[in-house]
Design an enzyme around this catalytic site. Structure first.
Site, short mmCIF file in Angstrom:
data_model
loop_
_atom_site.label_atom_id
_atom_site.label_comp_id
_atom_site.label_asym_id
_atom_site.label_seq_id
_atom_site.Cartn_x
_atom_site.Cartn_y
_atom_site.Cartn_z
N SER A 1 0.81 -1.22 0.00
CA SER A 1 0.00 0.00 0.00
C SER A 1 0.84 1.26 0.00
O SER A 1 0.32 2.36 -0.10
CB SER A 1 -0.88 0.01 1.25
OG SER A 1 -0.04 0.12 2.39
N CYS B 1 -10.48 4.24 3.61
CA CYS B 1 -9.44 3.29 3.22
C CYS B 1 -9.14 3.38 1.74
O CYS B 1 -8.29 2.70 1.24
CB CYS B 1 -9.89 1.87 3.57
SG CYS B 1 -11.12 1.21 2.46
N SER C 1 2.78 -2.95 5.23
CA SER C 1 2.84 -3.87 4.08
C SER C 1 4.27 -4.02 3.57
O SER C 1 4.65 -5.07 3.06
CB SER C 1 1.90 -3.40 2.96
OG SER C 1 2.29 -2.15 2.47
N GLY D 1 -0.72 -6.28 5.43
CA GLY D 1 -0.05 -5.76 6.62
C GLY D 1 -1.01 -5.52 7.76
O GLY D 1 -0.92 -4.49 8.45
N CYS E 1 -14.21 -2.80 2.56
CA CYS E 1 -13.08 -2.80 1.64
C CYS E 1 -12.32 -4.12 1.73
O CYS E 1 -11.90 -4.69 0.73
CB CYS E 1 -12.17 -1.63 2.00
SG CYS E 1 -10.73 -1.52 0.96
#
Length: 395
Positions: A9, A200, A14, A124, A100
Site C-alpha cells: 500500500s 481506506c 505492508s 499488513g 473494503c
C-alpha cells in the site's frame, strides 16, 4: 517455493510484510491497488495515491521483488462507494474499511492474485491466523494481533473460511514499534511514514466533504432533548419470554421535535452520526452536545448534553439474518441457542461482556453494561478469548 502476492500500500506495515515473507523463503510479488481516481468526488491534491504507489514501487525495488499496479476503481465505486452513499441516505453509518477488506482486498484483489499463480495473499494487518482440526476438517481462525494497541481483527470480521485459507498476516506477531524498527534496519523508505488516516480508499478525503458531492446539503433543525425526558423514565414491563425482553431493550427511542427545543441549524442529517460531537456548532450549553439520533426523513438531528446523556445508551442490539456472518461456521447458533462472548461495536473499543441469543429473524447481542452510541450500519464483532468468531451489521 510458494508464491505470495502482497498488497503493497505504500505504508510501513505492508513493506515489512513483504520483507518478512521474502526472508521466510516465499516467492513474493508486490501489487498496489489503485481504488480511486474519480476527481469529481475528491479533493485531488489531497489524494496521496500517487505518492503511495511510488513508495510501494521503491520498496519493491529495494527488496528485489516484481511490482505492478492494478486499477480496481470500477469495482470499488460499485461495491463500496455506492453502498456508502446508499447507507448514508438511509440514515445508517457504514464502515468502509470492513467492506473494503471483504469486497476488495480479499475478493477482487485475491482473485487477481490467484490468477497470477499465487498460493496466498498477504496484507499488513495486525492480526493472526490460526488453524485447528475439527471432525477431520481444517478450520481457520482469525485471531487478534499480538499488539493489543493495534489489533485490526475487527476490520476483517467479514472474512470467510475460504478467504482465510489463502491469507497470511506476517506482522500479526509483532508490535508497531518492532515493525518500524525492522523497516529502519532494512532501509525501507516507508520506515517513518505516518499511518494513513481517512477512508481506506480515497486517502485523506474528509468524509462530510466527500458525502456532499452526492448528498446535497439541506438545512434542518438541531433539537436538544433534556436528560429528564419521559422517554428515559419508561416502566419496564413483565416479559413473557426472553425474546420479548431482548426486543424491548433493543428498541431505540423514537423522538419528535416536541421532545426538546431547537438550539441550532445543520446542513443535512445524513452527514451526522450517533455519538458525534464535532460539527454541531452550537454553543452556550453547560456540557458539549452529542448527537443521540438522526432523522433523515424529517432532516432533524436530536442531541443531548454530555457523554453520559441517557439517549446515548442501549444495552441490546439486533442483527438481521441476512446481515449475520460467522467466520467460524462450525460455531454458529441455532434458533433459541445462546453463547457467552466478548464483543465490540467499533474498532479499538475494549471488548465487552455480552450474550448472543439466536431467534428466527436474526440475533440479539445483549451487553452486560449499556453501550454508548450504538450506530445502525456499523459492525458488531464477537470473540471467544482472542478469536473473532463472527460479526453482523447493527440493524
Amino acid at each position: 517455493m510458494k508464491r505470495v502476492v502482497v498488497g503493497l500500500s505504500g505504508g510501513v506495515d505492508s513493506s515489512v510484510t513483504a520483507y518478512l515473507l521474502k526472508e521466510q523463503g516465499y516467492e513474493v510479488i508486490g501489487l498496489f491497488m489503485k481504488n480511486w481516481h474519480d476527481d469529481s468526488v475528491t479533493i485531488s491534491n489531497e489524494c496521496p495515491w500517487l505518492e503511495d504507489s511510488n513508495d510501494a514501487m521503491i520498496v519493491a525495488e529495494k527488496l528485489g521483488i516484481p511490482f505492478q499496479t492494478v486499477d480496481l476503481s470500477e469495482e470499488y465505486k460499485e461495491r463500496i462507494v455506492d453502498y456508502m452513499f446508499n447507507e448514508y441516505e438511509r440514515g445508517r453509518t457504514p464502515n468502509p474499511d470492513v467492506l473494503c477488506n471483504r469486497e476488495i482486498k480479499f475478493d477482487v484483489f485475491m482473485k487477481i492474485a490467484l490468477s497470477l499463480g499465487a498460493d496466498y495473499v498477504a496484507t499488513g494487518h495486525y492480526c493472526r491466523k490460526g488453524e485447528i482440526e475439527k471432525d477431520g476438517k481444517k478450520v481457520y481462525q482469525l485471531l487478534a494481533g499480538k499488539d493489543s494497541n493495534k489489533d485490526q481483527s475487527y476490520f476483517l470480521c467479514q472474512l470467510s473460511q475460504e478467504q482465510l485459507s489463502k491469507t497470511l498476516f506476517p506482522i500479526g506477531e509483532l508490535t508497531k514499534p518492532e515493525v518500524r524498527e525492522i523497516a529502519t534496519e532494512q532501509g525501507l523508505v516507508t520506515a517513518d511514514k505516518k499511518d494513513s488516516q481517512g477512508l481506506c480508499f480515497i486517502g485523506k478525503v474528509r468524509l462530510p466533504e466527500f458525502l456532499q458531492q452526492k448528498l446535497k446539503p439541506k438545512e434542518g433543525d438541531i433539537v436538544e432533548v433534556p436528560s429528564g425526558n419521559l422517554h428515559y423514565q419508561r416502566n419496564i414491563p413483565v416479559f413473557d419470554s426472553k425474546e420479548a425482553e431482548l426486543a424491548f431493550f433493543a428498541e431505540k427511542f423514537s423522538y419528535s421535535p416536541e421532545d426538546g427545543k431547537v438550539v441550532g441549524k445543520h446542513q443535512g442529517a445524513h452527514y451526522f452520526t450517533k455519538g458525534q460531537r464535532k460539527g454541531l456548532n452550537v454553543g452556550g450549553t453547560v456540557e458539549p452536545l452529542f448527537v443521540i439520533d438522526t432523522d433523515v426523513d424529517e432532516n432533524i438531528i436530536y442531541t443531548g448534553q454530555g457523554k453520559e446523556h441517557p439517549g446515548l445508551f442501549r444495552r441490546t442490539i439486533f442483527v438481521n439474518n441476512d446481515e449475520l456472518h460467522w467466520i467460524r461456521e462450525d460455531l454458529q447458533l441455532n434458533e433459541d441457542e445462546s453463547m457467552n462472548v466478548k464483543a465490540r461495536i467499533r474498532y479499538r473499543q475494549p471488548l465487552q461482556d455480552a450474550v448472543l441469543y439466536r431467534v428466527s429473524s436474526g440475533m440479539y447481542i445483549d451487553f452486560k453494561t449499556p453501550q454508548s452510541a450504538i450506530t445502525e450500519g456499523q459492525f458488531v464483532a464477537w470473540y471467544q478469548d482472542d478469536e473473532l468468531v463472527g460479526s453482523g451489521v447493527i440493524s
